[in-house]
Write an enzyme that holds these catalytic residues in place. Structure first.
Site, PDB file in Angstrom:
ATOM      1  N   GLU A   1     -13.069 -23.571   0.876  1.00  0.00           N
ATOM      2  CA  GLU A   1     -12.305 -24.814   0.743  1.00  0.00           C
ATOM      3  C   GLU A   1     -11.544 -25.194   2.011  1.00  0.00           C
ATOM      4  O   GLU A   1     -10.324 -25.312   1.985  1.00  0.00           O
ATOM      5  CB  GLU A   1     -11.281 -24.677  -0.376  1.00  0.00           C
ATOM      6  CG  GLU A   1     -11.866 -24.483  -1.742  1.00  0.00           C
ATOM      7  CD  GLU A   1     -10.792 -24.162  -2.766  1.00  0.00           C
ATOM      8  OE1 GLU A   1     -11.124 -24.121  -3.942  1.00  0.00           O
ATOM      9  OE2 GLU A   1      -9.621 -23.945  -2.375  1.00  0.00           O
TER      10      GLU A   1
ATOM     11  N   ARG B   1       4.502 -33.735   9.922  1.00  0.00           N
ATOM     12  CA  ARG B   1       4.279 -32.295  10.140  1.00  0.00           C
ATOM     13  C   ARG B   1       5.257 -31.654  11.131  1.00  0.00           C
ATOM     14  O   ARG B   1       5.747 -30.552  10.885  1.00  0.00           O
ATOM     15  CB  ARG B   1       2.830 -32.015  10.574  1.00  0.00           C
ATOM     16  CG  ARG B   1       1.797 -32.298   9.485  1.00  0.00           C
ATOM     17  CD  ARG B   1       0.436 -31.676   9.781  1.00  0.00           C
ATOM     18  NE  ARG B   1       0.435 -30.258   9.479  1.00  0.00           N
ATOM     19  CZ  ARG B   1       0.506 -29.302  10.352  1.00  0.00           C
ATOM     20  NH1 ARG B   1       0.561 -29.570  11.639  1.00  0.00           N
ATOM     21  NH2 ARG B   1       0.527 -28.044   9.979  1.00  0.00           N
TER      22      ARG B   1
ATOM     23  N   TYR C   1       7.085 -28.842   9.016  1.00  0.00           N
ATOM     24  CA  TYR C   1       6.579 -27.481   9.259  1.00  0.00           C
ATOM     25  C   TYR C   1       6.938 -26.965  10.650  1.00  0.00           C
ATOM     26  O   TYR C   1       6.363 -25.947  11.075  1.00  0.00           O
ATOM     27  CB  TYR C   1       5.047 -27.464   9.141  1.00  0.00           C
ATOM     28  CG  TYR C   1       4.509 -27.905   7.813  1.00  0.00           C
ATOM     29  CD1 TYR C   1       4.929 -27.300   6.635  1.00  0.00           C
ATOM     30  CD2 TYR C   1       3.562 -28.911   7.732  1.00  0.00           C
ATOM     31  CE1 TYR C   1       4.423 -27.698   5.417  1.00  0.00           C
ATOM     32  CE2 TYR C   1       3.043 -29.317   6.511  1.00  0.00           C
ATOM     33  CZ  TYR C   1       3.480 -28.710   5.354  1.00  0.00           C
ATOM     34  OH  TYR C   1       2.961 -29.101   4.157  1.00  0.00           O
TER      35      TYR C   1
ATOM     36  N   CYS D   1      16.118 -43.612  10.729  1.00  0.00           N
ATOM     37  CA  CYS D   1      17.547 -43.306  10.771  1.00  0.00           C
ATOM     38  C   CYS D   1      17.819 -41.942  10.135  1.00  0.00           C
ATOM     39  O   CYS D   1      18.391 -41.831   9.049  1.00  0.00           O
ATOM     40  CB  CYS D   1      18.347 -44.430  10.139  1.00  0.00           C
ATOM     41  SG  CYS D   1      18.344 -45.845  11.232  1.00  0.00           S
ATOM     42  N   GLU D   2      17.316 -40.958  10.794  1.00  0.00           N
ATOM     43  CA  GLU D   2      17.472 -39.534  10.486  1.00  0.00           C
ATOM     44  C   GLU D   2      17.148 -38.856  11.817  1.00  0.00           C
ATOM     45  O   GLU D   2      16.589 -39.485  12.709  1.00  0.00           O
ATOM     46  CB  GLU D   2      16.405 -39.043   9.496  1.00  0.00           C
ATOM     47  CG  GLU D   2      16.360 -39.751   8.183  1.00  0.00           C
ATOM     48  CD  GLU D   2      16.994 -38.952   7.062  1.00  0.00           C
ATOM     49  OE1 GLU D   2      17.403 -37.805   7.288  1.00  0.00           O
ATOM     50  OE2 GLU D   2      17.057 -39.517   5.962  1.00  0.00           O
TER      51      GLU D   2
HETATM   52  C1  LIG Z   1      -4.686 -27.304   0.784  1.00  0.00           C
HETATM   53  C2  LIG Z   1      -5.680 -26.447   0.180  1.00  0.00           C
HETATM   54  C3  LIG Z   1      -6.793 -26.025   0.915  1.00  0.00           C
HETATM   55  C4  LIG Z   1      -7.020 -26.387   2.357  1.00  0.00           C
HETATM   56  O1  LIG Z   1      -6.176 -25.761   3.256  1.00  0.00           O
HETATM   57  P1  LIG Z   1      -6.372 -25.970   4.825  1.00  0.00           P
HETATM   58  O2  LIG Z   1      -5.356 -25.118   5.453  1.00  0.00           O
HETATM   59  O3  LIG Z   1      -6.176 -27.401   5.111  1.00  0.00           O
HETATM   60  O4  LIG Z   1      -7.750 -25.554   5.171  1.00  0.00           O
HETATM   61  C5  LIG Z   1      -7.745 -25.265   0.253  1.00  0.00           C
HETATM   62  N1  LIG Z   1      -7.584 -24.904  -1.041  1.00  0.00           N
HETATM   63  C6  LIG Z   1      -6.520 -25.286  -1.768  1.00  0.00           C
HETATM   64  C7  LIG Z   1      -6.419 -24.880  -3.174  1.00  0.00           C
HETATM   65  C8  LIG Z   1      -5.527 -26.057  -1.173  1.00  0.00           C
HETATM   66  O5  LIG Z   1      -4.453 -26.408  -1.894  1.00  0.00           O
END
Ligand SMILES: *Cc1c(COP(=O)(O)O)cnc(C)c1O
Length: 406
Positions: free
Chosen positions: A267, A306, A310, A336-337
């Site tokens: 994924e 980001r 992060y 305005c932050e």
């Molecule tokens: C966000 C997410 C990803 C992807 O993460 P990346 O760091 O963008 O590759 C894969 N699986 C699940 C369940 C997620 O929530």
């Protein structure tokens, strides 16, 4: 993005021409880079029964989803809305895996109606599914309890994380599965985004395969994502081949133990789209102050959060002055932050009107944007085969007030 003479180009197109055409700020994506990233991952995991499920929350525009569909990808969706967008892009139910967290029971019902793979990350949802949809095969998301390093907000497989069913609850889970006759066809984990040390990812994979031995009906294993993005040029990319070889050994062992071919799902989100995207914004203000030299941009964390959310590092390039002398700036937004994009960043000297590019803005860029300070969201432009396509127009004031009831 490459510098040709004095001109920054993306897939052969002059980026400043595109800014002229579409205005700024602007999200610009290279379809070619996405395809190369997809092919690279495919090449590493080149054996049969592998399904790359693009984690579409990274960049959800339907035009991008259609590209991934064309290349043979599946989809990881985390919301009902993402399932709907996936369907719009032409994905079938089995090509989508739904990996929600803390959603309503109705959302599971919707996923079942749409025929998508349902990935359950808590015992109460497991119980619900066994009552409401007793025949429906499920995937289970475990929490492998691995600290994946990196920023604490993107490491999601540790003991304090809200995601997945804890491996300490394995007995309870197995009992529930047995007593309710639940069919578990998949086992999943996603230990964190941007895992800096591949070995952390491999260890989480080991835990997943260890747990898998207890699930005799499995058809697939889903190793989520942990692939990194080179936000800094000098970073090492994830070693895809090493990860693939490691997984293949585990997968073959499991296939042999279960005496059938177990499929693999991946994924990746940012691995596929991060470096394909650039966020382009104009310099509104150059402001020397007591201790800093501020570059104030025509954008803020409303468009690109980001760096603030992060502490993410994004390379910044002054497209308008490729050969300028180097100057250290505090790059900030107009919100305005305190919305600091970068501290003491060395950039080619900038003047009002120059266009800056934030690199690696393809993932979690546009889709984390908001209307804070009542500002309008920018357009998205996608380059495919050397041609630019507007895939989302700029918001207007009418869009902003369209949901008001006055
Ligand atoms: C966000 C997410 C990803 C992807 O993460 P990346 O760091 O963008 O590759 C894969 N699986 C699940 C369940 C997620 O929530």
């Amino acid at each position: 993005m490459e510098l040709k003479g004095q001109v920054y180009q993306l897939d052969g197109l002059d980026i400043l021409d595109l800014v002229e055409k579409y205005g700024d700020p602007l999200y610009l994506y290279s379809g070619e880079t996405m395809q190369q990233n997809f092919r690279k991952l495919q090449a590493a995991f080149h054996w049969d029964n592998v399904h790359i499920m693009y984690a579409c929350k990274a960049l959800t525009n339907v035009s991008v989803l259609k590209l991934f569909k064309k290349w043979g990808s599946g989809l990881d969706a985390v919301s009902v809305e993402e399932i709907r967008l996936g369907k719009m892009a032409g994905f079938s139910g089995s090509e989508i895996i739904f990996t929600p967290s803390m959603v309503r029971e109705e959302d599971y019902d919707f996923a079942v109606e749409e025929g998508v793979r349902v990935n359950v990350g808590d015992l109460s949802a497991l119980e619900y599914m066994s009552c409401a949809h007793p025949e429906y095969p499920l995937c289970i998301r475990i929490n492998p309890h691995i600290y994946a390093g990196g920023h604490h907000k993107i490491s999601v497989g540790h003991e304090h994380s809200k995601f997945g069913i804890s491996i300490f609850q394995l007995e309870e889970m197995l009992e529930l599965i047995k007593s309710r006759g639940i069919r578990v066809e998949g086992l999943h984990m996603h230990a964190g985004s941007d895992i800096q040390d591949d070995n952390h990812y491999l260890r989480a994979i080991d835990v997943l395969f260890e747990v898998a031995k207890s699930f005799k009906d499995l058809n697939y294993i889903d190793i989520g994502s942990g692939f990194k993005t080179m936000y800094k040029k000098w970073q090492e990319p994830s070693n895809l081949e090493k990860i693939a070889v490691h997984v293949k050994v585990k997968l073959d062992e499991l296939s042999e133990a279960f005496d059938r071919k177990i499929e693999l799902l991946l994924e990746p989100g940012k691995l596929l789209v991060s470096d394909a995207g650039f966020f382009l914004a104009r310099v509104n203000t150059v402001k020397p102050s007591a201790r800093k030299l501020f570059l104030g941009l025509n954008t803020g964390f409303n468009h690109f959060v980001r760096p603030m959310l992060y502490d993410a590092f994004h390379e910044i390039v002054n497209l308008s002055n490729p050969d300028g002398d180097k100057v250290s700036y505090e790059v900030v937004g107009y919100i305005c932050e305190t919305d600091t994009f970068a501290k003491e960043r060395i950039i080619d000297r900038a003047k009002v009107g120059d266009i800056l590019a934030f690199c690696n803005a393809g993932a979690y860029g546009y889709h984390m944007a908001s209307n804070y300070n009542s500002k309008l969201r920018p357009p998205e432009v996608l380059i495919v085969k050397g041609e630019d396509h507007l895939i989302r127009r700029r918001e207007t004031f009418s869009d902003l007030i369209s949901t008001l009831v006055t």
